[in-house]
Design an enzyme around this catalytic site. Structure first.
Site, PDB file in Angstrom:
ATOM      1  N   GLY A  19       0.802  -1.224   0.000  1.00 44.42           N
ATOM      2  CA  GLY A  19       0.000   0.000   0.000  1.00 44.42           C
ATOM      3  C   GLY A  19       0.835   1.274   0.000  1.00 44.42           C
ATOM      4  N   LYS A  60       3.704   3.900  -1.684  1.00 47.22           N
ATOM      5  CA  LYS A  60       4.133   4.321  -3.025  1.00 47.22           C
ATOM      6  C   LYS A  60       5.656   4.393  -3.089  1.00 47.22           C
ATOM      7  CE  LYS A  60       1.921   8.211  -3.618  1.00 47.22           C
ATOM      8  NZ  LYS A  60       1.313   9.404  -4.186  1.00 47.22           N
ATOM      9  N   GLY A 113      21.096   5.427  -6.832  1.00 56.71           N
ATOM     10  CA  GLY A 113      21.839   4.278  -6.317  1.00 56.71           C
ATOM     11  C   GLY A 113      23.099   4.729  -5.591  1.00 56.71           C
ATOM     12  N   TRP A 144      25.635   2.120  -4.591  1.00 59.86           N
ATOM     13  CA  TRP A 144      26.669   1.075  -4.621  1.00 59.86           C
ATOM     14  C   TRP A 144      27.916   1.653  -5.293  1.00 59.86           C
ATOM     15  CZ3 TRP A 144      27.510  -3.187  -8.692  1.00 59.86           C
ATOM     16  CH2 TRP A 144      28.506  -4.067  -8.250  1.00 59.86           C
ATOM     17  N   ASP A 169      18.650   4.535  -2.677  1.00 59.84           N
ATOM     18  CA  ASP A 169      18.864   3.112  -2.447  1.00 59.84           C
ATOM     19  C   ASP A 169      20.208   2.893  -1.764  1.00 59.84           C
ATOM     20  OD1 ASP A 169      17.971   0.212  -3.309  1.00 59.84           O
ATOM     21  OD2 ASP A 169      20.138   0.358  -3.625  1.00 59.84           O
ATOM     22  N   TYR A 197      27.547  -1.510   1.402  1.00 66.37           N
ATOM     23  CA  TYR A 197      28.196  -0.468   0.588  1.00 66.37           C
ATOM     24  C   TYR A 197      29.161   0.370   1.431  1.00 66.37           C
ATOM     25  CZ  TYR A 197      24.331  -1.543  -2.670  1.00 66.37           C
ATOM     26  OH  TYR A 197      23.411  -2.168  -3.479  1.00 66.37           O
ATOM     27  N   LYS A 252      19.548  -2.696   2.928  1.00 67.22           N
ATOM     28  CA  LYS A 252      19.568  -4.151   2.702  1.00 67.22           C
ATOM     29  C   LYS A 252      20.343  -4.890   3.798  1.00 67.22           C
ATOM     30  CE  LYS A 252      19.773  -2.966  -2.191  1.00 67.22           C
ATOM     31  NZ  LYS A 252      20.695  -1.825  -2.254  1.00 67.22           N
ATOM     32  N   HIS A 273      19.555  -8.943   0.941  1.00 63.08           N
ATOM     33  CA  HIS A 273      20.420  -8.548  -0.183  1.00 63.08           C
ATOM     34  C   HIS A 273      20.671  -9.711  -1.152  1.00 63.08           C
ATOM     35  CE1 HIS A 273      23.613  -5.257  -1.074  1.00 63.08           C
ATOM     36  NE2 HIS A 273      23.269  -5.869  -2.180  1.00 63.08           N
TER      37      HIS A 273
END
Ligand code: A2P
Length: 310
Positions: A11, A13, A20, A22, A46, A51, A79, A112
């Site tokens: 539910g 968004k 990113g 990484w 993200d 990382y 992650k 991950h």
């Protein structure tokens, strides 16, 4: 009108385009995050424990969230790393990430990889033969511990990354919590149409990592063709008066996937989100689909010696 968000099965968004992190270098990643959120309109970042840059990202979050940008308007993913899969370690790993990111909740927490390694051996547990040591912990045990993170309000949604069709099929046999997201490598050389279709069928949103073909990863896979230099992509870039990166990102958006191109370069961060003012026509979309080589830039085999994708 372009779709800017995907509605997750929880539910919530999730913005279709994110930044990113990484391989985002320390000393640069913090300013990159601030630039993306403050100047470029990004609403999605993200991250991942492995990382090794979450502390610097946390400083940047703290700065922007105390200067006008609302925490609730930014979608943050992190992650769980492989050596924290023991159900007794999952909550601590999540809390450590929250402390580093200076947040009190994550929008999305992903497993991950679908494999566990011993906590005692660190993040890259190479055994005597140079291959990863594994720990006897099932995905199911780890997933159930991740479900508790939602109950405790530490994360809004949970999902997986790098899961194959077979792994998802197995998961769905025992869990009622369908992963909100599967984050996988996706770009024209690795299109994974069938996996995307399966995810769509069961309500799992798909995020594309390395959507530019992971040029920053060339040390590991230097022998592979460079996606940004693909002749068709360059030709389309000229045709639409865009960059190759913008063609790749736009192609991913038009396939209804979420994308997280990484950059720490201010111009490229803006370039990568400036993709909502053109449309690749269906003939050109079809031409790009014919580029598929089923070729990975990111293969766990390279650093673990495990045949994960075989
Ligand atoms: P940089 O951070 O210096 O911009 P992917 O997301 O596929 O892994 O790609 C990330 C790599 O692509 C990084 O090396 C990044 O370098 C580079 N990159 C990011 N945006 C662009 C762009 N618009 N054009 C060319 N290279 C880019």
């Amino acid at each position: 009108m372009d779709k800017l968000y995907v509605m997750l099965n929880t539910g919530f968004k999730m913005p279709c385009l994110g930044l990113g992190t990484w391989k985002s270098e320390s000393g640069l990643v913090g300013d990159a995050i601030k630039h993306a959120l403050v100047n470029c309109g990004y609403k999605h970042v993200d991250c991942a424990y492995i990382y090794q840059n979450e502390k610097e990202i946390g400083e940047a979050f703290s700065s922007v969230f105390s200067n006008g940008i609302k925490r609730d308007d930014v979608f943050v993913t992190s992650k769980l790393w492989n050596n924290s899969h023991d159900p007794n370690d999952v909550e601590k790993a999540c809390r450590d990430t929250l402390i580093d990111l200076k947040l009190d909740y994550l929008d999305l927490y992903l497993m991950h990889w679908g494999l566990a390694t011993p906590v005692s051996k660190g993040s890259s547990p190479k055994g005597k033969n140079g291959k990863y040591d594994l720990a006897p912990i099932s995905v199911r045990e780890t997933w159930e511990a991740m479900e508790n993170l939602v109950k405790k309000g530490l994360v809004k949604s949970i999902g997986v990354a790098n899961f194959t069709g077979a792994m998802l099929i197995d998961m769905l046999s025992y869990t009622k919590t369908v992963p909100a997201v599967n984050q996988i490598e996706l770009h024209p050389y690795l299109q994974q149409e069938r996996l995307i279709e399966f995810c769509n069928d069961v309500g799992i949103a798909v995020t594309a990592y390395s959507p530019l073909g992971s040029p920053g990863n060339s040390i590991d896979r230097a022998e592979l063709p460079v996606l940004l230099d693909d002749l068709l992509i360059i030709k389309l870039a000229h045709k639409y008066d865009k960059s190759s990166a913008q063609i790749l990102i736009r192609w991913g958006l038009q396939r209804d996937t979420i994308l997280i191109p990484k950059s720490v370069n201010f111009d490229r961060i803006l370039e990568n989100i400036s993709v909502f003012d053109f449309v690749i026509d269906s003939g050109d979309m079809d031409s790009i689909s014919r580029l598929d080589k089923k070729m990975r830039y990111v293969d766990l085999w390279d650093w673990s010696g495990l045949p994960y994708f075989d």
